[in-house]
Scaffold this active site. Structure first.
Site, PDB file in Angstrom:
ATOM      1  N   GLU A 141       0.849  -1.185   0.000  1.00 54.07           N
ATOM      2  CA  GLU A 141       0.000   0.000   0.000  1.00 54.07           C
ATOM      3  C   GLU A 141       0.892   1.246   0.000  1.00 54.07           C
ATOM      4  O   GLU A 141       2.034   1.202   0.463  1.00 54.07           O
ATOM      5  CB  GLU A 141      -0.941   0.003   1.197  1.00 54.07           C
ATOM      6  CG  GLU A 141      -0.278   0.088   2.557  1.00 54.07           C
ATOM      7  CD  GLU A 141      -1.274   0.109   3.699  1.00 54.07           C
ATOM      8  OE1 GLU A 141      -2.308   0.796   3.580  1.00 54.07           O
ATOM      9  OE2 GLU A 141      -1.013  -0.556   4.723  1.00 54.07           O
ATOM     10  N   ASP A 191      15.886  -0.080  12.356  1.00 51.86           N
ATOM     11  CA  ASP A 191      16.536   1.124  11.815  1.00 51.86           C
ATOM     12  C   ASP A 191      15.614   2.322  12.021  1.00 51.86           C
ATOM     13  O   ASP A 191      15.291   3.055  11.095  1.00 51.86           O
ATOM     14  CB  ASP A 191      16.843   0.917  10.327  1.00 51.86           C
ATOM     15  CG  ASP A 191      17.789   1.973   9.765  1.00 51.86           C
ATOM     16  OD1 ASP A 191      18.435   2.686  10.553  1.00 51.86           O
ATOM     17  OD2 ASP A 191      17.885   2.088   8.526  1.00 51.86           O
TER      18      ASP A 191
END
Length: 302
Positions: A96, A202
């Site tokens: 998406e 991260d």
């Protein structure tokens, strides 16, 4: 539509038609828009990036399982098959598409809560690590499974030191790093009573945002693994840009691990991974920052 664009479109069309059977699709890579107004993110990489694509997809899928809606949902990923397509043998990825703004004070607060109550509550039954390699920036994280957090994190640091050793210009840094592995990691990590929980891996400000449609926080570009929840806060502390509401909200729902008095030392140890990784990626002053972290940790270590 050019032949190259048409070939890329044929990769994604079957997947898109499964999601919206009656829609027409307009391709303007990496964005695909359906006639119903839904937007998708579609990309095709080089064959050399196959492992990287797989790691990103597996990470995002795990995050979606743990905290639905917190990261873009992956609809399809894999390697293009057949000989007729110009992209044969190349990795592809369909998710998406979210219109994002920066993380705000409010969405930062919500992110802290969701990380604490959902993502960092999602436990692994396989141990510490991850099933496939992932990439923190351009750095390959080998992953695999470990029975202890101490072993997992020591291996992660060791892999970075191995890369730096190959450069031949970081002799002192590598030697100090091995001393951290031998002394500091057992001292700080062995006593912890923790579970392996899902991490983004991260989580700096550049990999966060606010969904413009609903005001909710979004995280992306993960390099996930299962580890100590506090390790996921490290790179956000280094580079800033994430509102303080994130940290206060997080620890409201997720208390600091015992022993609490070693929290800041553990934070320095977890920040060391990202300083070393940036030394691998960029060199420069990051080597000096890594050495400072090591010296502080070693001076505190009994």
């Amino acid at each position: 539509m050019s032949s190259n664009l048409s070939s890329l479109a044929t990769i994604f069309l079957p997947h898109l038609q499964n999601i919206e059977p009656n829609a027409q699709f307009t391709f303007s890579f990496p964005i695909v828009t359906s006639s119903a107004g839904k937007k998708y993110y579609a990309k095709v990489g080089n064959a050399s990036e196959t492992e990287q694509y797989a790691g990103e997809a597996k990470s995002l899928q795990a995050i979606t399982n743990a905290a639905p809606g917190l990261a873009p949902q992956v609809f399809a990923s894999g390697v293009v098959e057949g000989n007729s397509n110009v992209a044969a043998g190349r990795p592809y990825f369909l998710s998406e598409y979210k219109e994002l703004g920066s993380l705000s004070v409010k969405s930062g607060e919500v992110l802290g809560q969701r990380l604490a109550k959902e993502l960092h509550a999602f436990k692994s039954s396989d141990g510490y690590g991850f099933a496939v390699p992932t990439y923190c920036g351009a750095t390959r994280q080998e992953n695999g499974w470990f029975q202890t957090w101490e072993e997992c994190y020591s291996t992660m640091i060791g892999n970075l030191l191995f890369k730096l050793k190959g450069r031949g210009t970081y002799t002192e840094l590598v030697a100090k790093g091995e001393e951290v592995r031998a002394r500091v990691i057992p001292w700080l990590l062995r006593p912890l009573k923790i579970d392996p929980v899902l991490l983004h891996g991260d989580l700096w400000s550049g990999n966060t945002g606010t969904d413009r449609n609903n005001g909710q926080p979004v995280i992306f570009d993960p390099s996930s693994y299962y580890g100590h929840n506090e390790a996921d806060l490290a790179i956000a502390r280094i580079f800033g840009g994430i509102p303080n509401t994130f940290f206060s909200s997080y620890h409201k729902y997720m208390p600091k691990s015992e022993p609490v008095e070693q929290y800041e030392l553990r934070a320095s140890l977890y920040e060391l991974y990202h300083y070393l990784n940036h030394t691998v990626l960029f060199g420069g002053s990051y080597a000096g920052s890594s050495l400072q972290k090591m010296n502080r940790l070693l001076s505190e270590c009994p």
